[in-house]
Scaffold this motif. Structure first.
Motif, PDB file in Angstrom:
ATOM      1  N   ASP A  64       0.731  -1.111  -0.028  1.00 36.94           N
ATOM      2  CA  ASP A  64       0.119   0.304   0.010  1.00 36.94           C
ATOM      3  C   ASP A  64       0.806   1.152   0.071  1.00 36.94           C
ATOM      4  O   ASP A  64       1.108   1.773   0.934  1.00 36.94           O
ATOM      5  N   ASP A  66       0.883   4.579  -0.853  1.00 37.50           N
ATOM      6  CA  ASP A  66       0.050   5.590  -1.367  1.00 37.50           C
ATOM      7  C   ASP A  66       1.069   6.933  -1.071  1.00 37.50           C
ATOM      8  O   ASP A  66       1.628   7.094  -0.209  1.00 37.50           O
ATOM      9  N   ASP A  69      -2.293   9.092   2.201  1.00 39.07           N
ATOM     10  CA  ASP A  69      -3.293   8.015   2.659  1.00 39.07           C
ATOM     11  C   ASP A  69      -4.190   8.421   3.809  1.00 39.07           C
ATOM     12  O   ASP A  69      -3.728   9.022   4.852  1.00 39.07           O
ATOM     13  N   ASP A 152      -5.561   8.099  -1.189  1.00 38.75           N
ATOM     14  CA  ASP A 152      -6.253   6.729  -0.718  1.00 38.75           C
ATOM     15  C   ASP A 152      -7.313   7.127   0.074  1.00 38.75           C
ATOM     16  O   ASP A 152      -6.995   7.822   1.344  1.00 38.75           O
TER      17      ASP A 152
END
Length: 169
Positions: A64, A66, A69, A152
């Motif tokens: 993940d 990002d 985030d 995100d």
């Protein structure tokens, strides 16, 4: 001490096994929930399992990366108007209550309940999801969650939350 005119019999046995975010168990003569907010973002490489479960030879990858985030903008405006009313007699009686699992934004309300302004926003990444039950078996699985967003889980929650509540006495 209970307000005048309210009598409540609470349960003899209360068992709560699991409560997730923004959940509630309210028991009483008068329950007021005003402006409850919960916001979350979670990355889970491996989810939850039930009891007596077996996991063997699994590979889990959660990526993940990002740039931004979970930016959360929660500018709620809460407006509460109270109305004074004559006392109401509330009776709650039962032997017991068993709550096994409450997921996000769930509630169990017993008695006179007034709820307003309750919201919950959530973004979850799970490479392996939840497995419920007993005696589950997982073997030789490959789980990949690749989540490379620029931004995100943008949460923009600016709302007006109003409520009219009666106050006893």
């Amino acid at each position: 001490m209970m307000p005048k005119g309210i009598s409540t019999w609470l349960p003899l046995q209360l068992q709560i096994d699991s409560v997730q975010s923004s959940s509630a168990v309210n028991i009483g003569g008068q329950n007021i929930v005003y402006g409850l907010s919960a916001h979350s973002k979670s990355n889970t490489g491996f989810g939850d399992l039930g009891s007596h479960s077996v996991v063997a030879y699994n590979r889990t990858l959660l990526h993940d990366a990002d740039a931004i985030d979970t930016p959360i903008d929660d500018r709620d405006v809460h407006v509460l108007a109270e109305h004074h009313a004559a006392p109401v007699e509330t009776h709650v009686a039962f032997q017991g209550m068993n709550i096994s699992s409450m997921q996000q934004n769930a509630g169990v309300f017993v008695g006179d309940s007034r709820i307003t302004g309750w919201d919950q926003h959530q973004k979850t990444n799970k490479a392996t999801g939840d497995v419920y039950g007993d005696h589950n078996e997982e073997a030789c699985n490959v789980n990949i969650n690749f989540d490379t967003d620029v931004i995100d889980a943008l949460i923009h929650d600016d709302d007006v939350k109003t409520g009219l509540f009666s106050r006893m006495g």
